[in-house]
Motif scaffolding. Structure first.
Motif: not given
Length: 250
Positions: A173-175, A178-182, A187-193
């Motif tokens: 998810i991290f890599h 963003v356009k391909t994410l639900s 939200k998870l990716q944002q938390r990771f970053k």
């Protein structure tokens, strides 16, 4: 028919011939018949000698077969033991290290890469996700008993597998773009970053929330004990900051 059976039949035929000649010898036989009788007896003697040699060869073959059977039996026991005691988790072999020209610094090597190769390196570095190596039996034995408690070797490596599952799910998810994410994945990716720091840049780590989100493993006191064992085996280290404990893979 085997060699032994052929010789036995041949001897039987010769003996029958001798018996017939002996029966005939009760009457007056011509000299030629007596000579024939002597030849038959001599032939039987040679056949008996050959018969004895054949029996000895058969005995030698039988001894060899018994030794071979014992060897096969031992190999079978060894293979069965290996099959019954093979670890559920095998340590992974490390890939070959990247080689560069002697005397050339890493930054210089990067500068001389052609554009296409540079793109491939960036792409592979983004898709690569590090995993924790499984604990070997000698490593497990080196852990103090007070630290292991009731956690078995298989249970410890099952925890390693769960952590690897969480790391893989997180960094996919991290890599990802963003356009391909639900929306939930964004939200998870944002938390990771947000959890990234200058000390974790280029590293792979998970937090307790990642374990809960991506695995069925309970984050409890037993889990903390497992983390202590993994730190002892130099599989991870802790980084605290911002109210978050990060577990970095080593």
């Amino acid at each position: 028919m085997s060699e032994l059976e052929e010789i036995s039949q041949h001897v039987h035929d010769r003996i029958s011939s001798v018996k017939l000649l002996l029966d005939l010898s009760l009457s007056d036989l011509p000299h030629s018949k007596m000579k024939k009788l002597g030849q038959e007896i001599f032939a039987v003697e040679r056949l008996l000698e050959e018969f004895e040699r054949c029996v000895e060869r058969q005995r030698e073959q039988l001894r060899s077969l018994k030794e071979l059977e014992e060897s096969f039996q031992k190999d079978l026991e060894d293979v069965t033991h290996m099959k019954d005691n093979i670890p559920a988790h095998m340590p992974k072999r490390e890939g070959p290290a990247q080689v560069r020209e002697p005397g050339m610094k890493q930054s210089q090597a990067a500068d001389v890469q052609p554009p296409q190769q540079e793109q491939q390196v960036k792409k592979s570095s983004r898709s690569f996700i590090r995993e924790m190596d499984f604990i070997t039996a000698p490593e497990f034995d080196s852990i103090p008993q007070y630290m292991k408690g009731r956690v078995s070797y298989d249970q410890l490596n099952a925890a390693v597998q769960n952590i690897n599952t969480a790391v893989t799910a997180k960094y996919k998810i991290f890599h990802q773009s963003v356009k391909t994410l639900s929306n939930p994945s964004r939200k998870l990716q944002q938390r990771f970053k947000e959890q990234e720091t200058k000390d974790t840049k280029g590293q792979f780590f998970v937090v307790e929330e990642d374990i809960r989100d991506f695995t069925q493993m309970k984050v409890d006191k037993r889990f903390q004990g497992i983390l202590n064992m993994l730190r002892h085996c130099q599989r991870l280290k802790e980084l605290r900051g911002g109210g978050v404990t990060r577990y970095l893979l080593l």
